[in-house]
Enzyme design. Structure first.
Site, PDB file in Angstrom:
ATOM      1  N   GLY A   1       0.816  -1.190   0.000  1.00 59.01           N
ATOM      2  CA  GLY A   1       0.000   0.000   0.000  1.00 59.01           C
ATOM      3  C   GLY A   1       0.856   1.248   0.000  1.00 59.01           C
ATOM      4  O   GLY A   1       2.083   1.167   0.060  1.00 59.01           O
TER       5      GLY A   1
ATOM      6  N   ARG B   1      14.034   0.010   0.071  1.00 55.23           N
ATOM      7  CA  ARG B   1      14.863  -0.705   1.041  1.00 55.23           C
ATOM      8  C   ARG B   1      15.793  -1.669   0.331  1.00 55.23           C
ATOM      9  O   ARG B   1      15.472  -2.177  -0.754  1.00 55.23           O
ATOM     10  CB  ARG B   1      13.967  -1.472   2.012  1.00 55.23           C
ATOM     11  CG  ARG B   1      12.911  -0.578   2.678  1.00 55.23           C
ATOM     12  CD  ARG B   1      12.443  -1.114   3.987  1.00 55.23           C
ATOM     13  NE  ARG B   1      13.514  -1.197   4.959  1.00 55.23           N
ATOM     14  CZ  ARG B   1      14.048  -0.145   5.593  1.00 55.23           C
ATOM     15  NH1 ARG B   1      13.630   1.052   5.338  1.00 55.23           N
ATOM     16  NH2 ARG B   1      15.012  -0.313   6.457  1.00 55.23           N
TER      17      ARG B   1
ATOM     18  N   ARG C   1      11.293 -14.351   3.829  1.00 58.63           N
ATOM     19  CA  ARG C   1      10.752 -14.347   5.188  1.00 58.63           C
ATOM     20  C   ARG C   1      10.271 -15.747   5.562  1.00 58.63           C
ATOM     21  O   ARG C   1      10.104 -16.607   4.703  1.00 58.63           O
ATOM     22  CB  ARG C   1       9.569 -13.375   5.257  1.00 58.63           C
ATOM     23  CG  ARG C   1       9.924 -11.970   4.787  1.00 58.63           C
ATOM     24  CD  ARG C   1       8.749 -11.340   4.023  1.00 58.63           C
ATOM     25  NE  ARG C   1       9.156 -10.116   3.336  1.00 58.63           N
ATOM     26  CZ  ARG C   1       8.994  -8.897   3.821  1.00 58.63           C
ATOM     27  NH1 ARG C   1       8.449  -8.729   4.998  1.00 58.63           N
ATOM     28  NH2 ARG C   1       9.388  -7.856   3.142  1.00 58.63           N
TER      29      ARG C   1
ATOM     30  N   ASP D   1       5.483 -13.068   8.319  1.00 56.51           N
ATOM     31  CA  ASP D   1       5.889 -12.310   7.134  1.00 56.51           C
ATOM     32  C   ASP D   1       6.774 -11.128   7.488  1.00 56.51           C
ATOM     33  O   ASP D   1       7.250 -10.425   6.585  1.00 56.51           O
ATOM     34  CB  ASP D   1       4.666 -11.835   6.348  1.00 56.51           C
ATOM     35  CG  ASP D   1       4.112 -12.943   5.468  1.00 56.51           C
ATOM     36  OD1 ASP D   1       4.881 -13.840   5.091  1.00 56.51           O
ATOM     37  OD2 ASP D   1       2.921 -12.908   5.157  1.00 56.51           O
ATOM     38  N   ASN D   2       6.993 -10.886   8.772  1.00 56.46           N
ATOM     39  CA  ASN D   2       7.897  -9.828   9.199  1.00 56.46           C
ATOM     40  C   ASN D   2       9.129 -10.387   9.901  1.00 56.46           C
ATOM     41  O   ASN D   2       9.808  -9.682  10.645  1.00 56.46           O
ATOM     42  CB  ASN D   2       7.177  -8.837  10.121  1.00 56.46           C
ATOM     43  CG  ASN D   2       6.160  -8.003   9.376  1.00 56.46           C
ATOM     44  OD1 ASN D   2       6.254  -7.836   8.165  1.00 56.46           O
ATOM     45  ND2 ASN D   2       5.180  -7.492  10.083  1.00 56.46           N
TER      46      ASN D   2
END
Length: 201
Positions: free
Chosen positions: A1, A51, A58, A130-131
């Site tokens: 997003g 980044r 992940r 996922d992090n």
């Protein structure tokens, strides 16, 4: 997003602060504002943080392939394990069971990362699979913060205020939960599930 400029600036600064503190992290290469407006509580300027990292793989990638139920999904999962080892952990290439060796390495790196976070009072805020980086990097700076006055129940995630799932004091516990999900995903590649538990221990 589309992120907003104010949170993108915080993300840029935080990742560079973490790097300066010697804590493994993705890095911020650039920050670009956009002419588009993004609606939050009010309309704000949109932005993009670019980044960089050796990898953005992940824990969730392994879960995806383990649970996809597509033909040959175990072969695809094994190929992902082999690719991660070839590119990032070549010292594991000759291990008798590469999936187990990878898990052991990721457990060690993740435990070290949790200790580093807590040593500086950092709280991630959204530690889902996922992090969590397969390389043990701090990844995805969403809600985060530093504990000012020691409070193990403090969280920067306002949507987590009641449950305290992602509070400062629970980070090692949540990291272990995520590692258990990674072990579950790899279990089809490890004949003896008992050794997975040993690796997590």
């Amino acid at each position: 997003g589309r992120a907003v400029l104010r949170s993108s600036i915080r993300e840029f600064l935080c990742s560079e602060a973490m790097h300066g503190l010697g804590i493994p992290t993705t890095r911020a290469l650039s920050l670009s504002a956009s002419p588009l407006a993004v609606r939050r509580e009010t309309f704000e300027t949109a932005a993009v943080v670019t980044r960089v990292a050796p990898s953005f793989i992940r824990f969730g990638h392994f879960e995806h392939f383990a649970h996809s139920r597509r033909p040959r999904h175990h072969e695809v999962l094994a190929a992902l394990v082999d690719a991660v080892i070839a590119h990032h952990y070549p010292h594991l290439a000759e291990a008798p069971n590469r999936a187990l060796a990878l898990l052991d390495e990721v457990v060690r790196r993740t435990a070290t990362l949790m200790a580093q976070w807590q040593s500086v009072g950092f709280c991630h805020g959204v530690m889902n699979t996922d992090n969590m980086s397969i390389l043990g990097l701090t990844i995805d700076y969403g809600p985060y913060g530093w504990v000012d006055d020691f409070d193990p129940e403090w969280t920067p995630n306002t949507t987590d205020a009641a449950g305290r799932r992602y509070c400062f004091g629970r980070q090692p516990e949540i990291a272990l939960w995520n590692l258990e999900r990674l072990a579950d995903a790899l279990s089809g590649l490890v004949p003896d599930s008992a050794v997975l538990a040993e690796g997590l221990e």
